[in-house]
Design an enzyme around this catalytic site. Sequence first.
Site, PDB file in Angstrom:
ATOM      1  N   TYR A  75       0.823  -1.205   0.000  1.00 40.50           N
ATOM      2  CA  TYR A  75       0.000   0.000   0.000  1.00 40.50           C
ATOM      3  C   TYR A  75       0.858   1.256   0.000  1.00 40.50           C
ATOM      4  O   TYR A  75       0.661   2.166  -0.820  1.00 40.50           O
ATOM      5  CB  TYR A  75      -0.930   0.008   1.216  1.00 40.50           C
ATOM      6  N   LYS A  96       1.327   4.303  -2.945  1.00 40.93           N
ATOM      7  CA  LYS A  96       1.118   5.728  -2.705  1.00 40.93           C
ATOM      8  C   LYS A  96       2.393   6.528  -2.984  1.00 40.93           C
ATOM      9  O   LYS A  96       2.318   7.689  -3.430  1.00 40.93           O
ATOM     10  CB  LYS A  96       0.622   5.959  -1.284  1.00 40.93           C
TER      11      LYS A  96
END
Length: 259
Positions: free
Chosen positions: A152, A156
């Site tokens: 994750y 990002k």
Amino acid sequence: MNTYALITGASKGIGRSIAMLLAKKGYPVLLVARAEDELKALAQEITALYKVQANWLAVDLSTNDAAQKVRQWSTENSYPVSILVNNAGYGIWGNFESVDINGQLNMICLNINALIKLTHLFISELKQQPQAYILNVCSTAAYQAVPTLAVYSATKAFVLSFSRALRYELKDSTVSVSCLSPGPTDTGFAHRAGLDALADLAAKFNMQPAEVAALGLKGMFNKKAEIIPGFLNKLSVGAARHLPKALIEKIGGDLYKSK
């Protein structure tokens, strides 16, 4: 207004709040997410409250042809877009080797592939507008590696880097690119990521989606490159930029420790 704002992940959380605020400003909105019932209800609410057009498309953006479906939908219905908000995304918590690989790959498809495809498909139209905006919703996790949120945080970091590079490429055009990096926000992110054990801790620091959305749009319209809402979030990003990476990773690893 004659041009539309397209918001992905619009059915709930930050995306929903962004859609409501843009409609309040007079923008007709294009709402994209998976949840058909929620999109329909939101469109009806926006039309009733703000008297602007609100159209919706239920589609799973993690699938290969979803971005093209969105583009085709907007083209066939003559919805000229001047604001593109790439908000759809989610996280998965746990040690990398223990988390289902298919779920992690699906997350990459949504957090990265969908954003890239949609931006590429709409960029020519955006450049034709007198003024246009791209707002990519990122995370404070973009500024450091986060153990147990490894994939994750990496997605990002990609979004942040891509946004800055694209912003530079478009600096002489009418398109402004901004990246919104919220910290903990009351959106249900932690529950979907599997972080229920930290729910009480997160609740102490959570910002509300409407507040994050308002700060994000303010920064977007002011053509800011990076928007980090909230003092504590700015502080954590500053620490990530200046403290040793190993220390930041230890802090993150201890905070999000997986059993």
